[in-house]
Design an enzyme around this catalytic site. Structure first.
Site, PDB file in Angstrom:
ATOM      1  N   ASP A 173      15.867   0.809   5.266  1.00  0.00           N
ATOM      2  CA  ASP A 173      15.656  -0.445   5.997  1.00  0.00           C
ATOM      3  C   ASP A 173      15.725  -0.166   7.491  1.00  0.00           C
ATOM      4  OD1 ASP A 173      15.996  -3.024   7.245  1.00  0.00           O
ATOM      5  OD2 ASP A 173      16.648  -3.811   5.320  1.00  0.00           O
ATOM      6  N   HIS A 214      12.495  -2.615   4.263  1.00  0.00           N
ATOM      7  CA  HIS A 214      13.139  -3.916   4.438  1.00  0.00           C
ATOM      8  C   HIS A 214      12.763  -4.870   3.306  1.00  0.00           C
ATOM      9  CE1 HIS A 214      15.235  -7.082   6.413  1.00  0.00           C
ATOM     10  NE2 HIS A 214      14.153  -7.807   6.624  1.00  0.00           N
ATOM     11  N   SER A 267      17.044 -10.524   3.876  1.00  0.00           N
ATOM     12  CA  SER A 267      16.945 -10.547   5.328  1.00  0.00           C
ATOM     13  C   SER A 267      17.662 -11.782   5.860  1.00  0.00           C
ATOM     14  CB  SER A 267      15.467 -10.501   5.743  1.00  0.00           C
ATOM     15  OG  SER A 267      15.329 -10.283   7.120  1.00  0.00           O
TER      16      SER A 267
END
Length: 554
Positions: free
Chosen positions: A442, A481, A207
């Site tokens: 995601d 994610h 991320s």
């Protein structure tokens, strides 16, 4: 007892061993030979004697045999190590608040010669526990436990709110300066502790941490030998956040009103609605990899139109309303201006849409007119306080203008985003290795974005085959994610990177598994294959076993 005040005396026995082995960086050779008492004494000496400029250091010694936080098994005991909590460059911001660049560095008594920087995420502002694995290698052995020196950073501010965006220097620190200073500080302290700099340096994050890894490959290409960038937020301040506002608007538009007349975002799609979409994606795409197993491995062959689920009459549990179908098409098609210009990547269709992790970002669980999706709780905070220049804390996300508001994000994008450099010439020239890893489900950073970046990178470096000599992309079907979802989301990306850097063995596959508690297919294993290949079933044997799959291309 060894003289712990003299690092050369400490190192002499280990260096003699290394001379006979042909070098450092191995798994078993310790570069120090301290007993616990001497190791603790040297740890305590560090704040006064390490000589780090503009720094405040605190240390604590953790004895060998201490259990890793939150774990229960015998193999989760940690080695003896020194934890250094430091801060550099203290100052007062233009907003009157105190700032400093904070970090946590763990230095094992028995060091394997390697340095690992753990990337952060979100708005940062906290220190990752350096005894844990990377956020893109969750559930794998502790690098500290393997002998790595490990650092994490708060990115130059304290606290997870993006209100630091009111201070211009804090923005620069968050973008790159804090990470530069942390890496330099960590290597300096490693040099003092062990009498030498690392043999090999690695970065791993997901991320925001993936963005940080890309940033290092571009701004500081000689800092790390290997970088793993999971779900990199490469266009977060000018693209993905625009998409989050687009998605929030589209889903809010189809949400039913609550008792106060406000739309209840979480009810725009029920869990059964999302399960219906997931099953339809599987019906359209699952078998294209040779196995009907609840996973879409052949991602490039997956074509799906949610219009097949549209109700012909009233809404039922077996169909979606026409407005719901329209919202899904708009969200997966990506945000556009009123003139049709794309503002971010499309989203791939994947059965992971029905997982709670997907809902947490997009719809949330609030049963009132106050939404709690991460688009709202995290992305709006970043948008109004940091990504807009100047900040606009009172901004209403439902009022986002897709024709004019993206221009307010460009100034910071030039400093923060990492999608523009699609050559990586300096990083490649110095022999650096780069892994991209991205979940197909995601809901915030699209896997289509990382594929598009990798294709541009390949076009600038002689094609896919040539580019795979220094950069590879691995897509994880079903993964949300950074982790979670109907996916084999446990894999040791750090081990794969070490083998590539130190042995020259590029990862032809990364072995992956679903954990024992995975609600979809516990203990299933699969090979993760380098793009553009995918895991194809060989036609015989258990579909739960990776041995019955091989990497193939369309």
């Amino acid at each position: 007892m060894p003289n712990y005040l003299n690092p050369r005396a400490i190192l002499a026995p280990a260096l003699a061993v290394l001379a006979g082995c042909g070098g450092g960086g191995t798994d078993v050779v310790a570069l120090t030979d301290l007993d616990a008492q001497a190791a603790e004494a040297r740890c305590n000496d560090m704040p006064a004697k390490a000589g780090l400029q503009s720094a405040t250091l605190k240390t604590r010694y953790v004895a060998a045999g201490t259990r890793r936080p939150g774990t229960q098994t015998t193999g989760d005991y940690l080695p003896g190590h020194c934890v250094v909590t430091g801060s550099v460059d203290p100052r007062t911001g233009v907003d009157g608040k105190p700032y400093a660049i904070g970090f946590e560095l763990s230095l094992p008594d028995r060091w394997n010669g390697r340095f690992l920087y753990l990337g952060g995420g979100g708005n940062d502002g906290t220190l990752r526990d350096t005894s844990l694995s990377s956020s893109i290698s969750i559930g794998t052995p502790s690098p500290l436990g393997q002998g790595y020196a490990v650092v994490s950073a708060d990115a130059g501010h304290q606290g997870t709110s993006a209100s630091f965006g009111a201070d211009p220097q804090a923005r620069i620190d968050h973008a790159y300066n804090a990470h530069d200073k942390t890496a330099q500080s960590a290597k300096s302290l490693i040099g003092w502790r062990y009498g030498k700099r690392p043999d090999y340096s690695y970065f791993s994050g997901c991320s925001g941490g993936g963005r940080q890894g890309m940033m290092f490959s571009q701004r500081f290409p000689d800092y790390f030998d290997g970088i793993t960038a999971g779900a990199p937020a490469m266009r977060v301040s000018s693209g993905a956040t625009v998409a989050a506002m687009w998605n929030h608007r589209k889903f809010t538009d189809v949400a039913p009103a609550g008792g106060d007349g406000k739309p209840v975002l979480s009810q725009a799609f029920s869990n059964s609605d999302l399960a219906l979409v997931s099953k339809a994606v599987l019906a359209a795409c699952d078998a294209a990899d040779g196995a009907t197993d609840g996973m879409v491995q052949n991602t490039r062959a997956c074509k799906f139109d949610p219009a097949v689920l549209a109700c012909s009459g009233a809404k039922t549990d077996q169909c979606l309303s026409v407005p719901q179908v329209g919202a899904l098409k708009a969200v997966f098609g990506g945000p556009v201006t009123s003139g049709g210009q794309a503002l971010y990547a499309t989203q791939p269709w994947d059965p992971g849409i029905s997982d709670a992790g997907w809902r947490a970002w997009t719809l949330g669980t609030s049963t009132t007119g106050t939404p709690n999706s991460r688009y709202v709780t995290l992305m709006v905070d970043a948008l109004v306080n940091e990504f807009f220049t100047p900040p606009d804390p009172a901004f209403n996300p439902l009022a986002f203008n897709f024709d004019t508001d993206p221009a307010r994000m460009q100034a910071f994008s030039a400093v923060y985003d990492t999608y523009r450099d699609d050559q990586l010439a300096a990083f490649k020239a110095r022999g650096g290795k780069l892994l991209f890893i991205h979940g197909m489900a995601d809901p915030i950073f699209s896997a289509d974005e990382v594929v598009a970046y990798y294709q541009r990178l390949a076009a600038n470096n002689g094609g896919i085959d040539a580019t795979q000599s220094f950069a590879r992309t691995f897509l994880v079907p079903g993964m949300n994610h950074c982790s979670g979802g109907p996916a084999t989301d446990t894999f040791d990306s750090l081990r794969a990177m070490v083998d590539w850097v130190e042995k020259g063995t590029a990862p032809a596959v990364i072995p992956a598994r679903a954990g024992a508690s995975n609600a979809y297919f516990a203990n299933r294993t699969r090979p993760l294959c380098p793009y553009p290949s995918f895991a194809r079933y060989k036609g015989t044997g258990s579909i739960e076993d990776a041995a019955n799959f091989s990497c193939a291309q369309n």
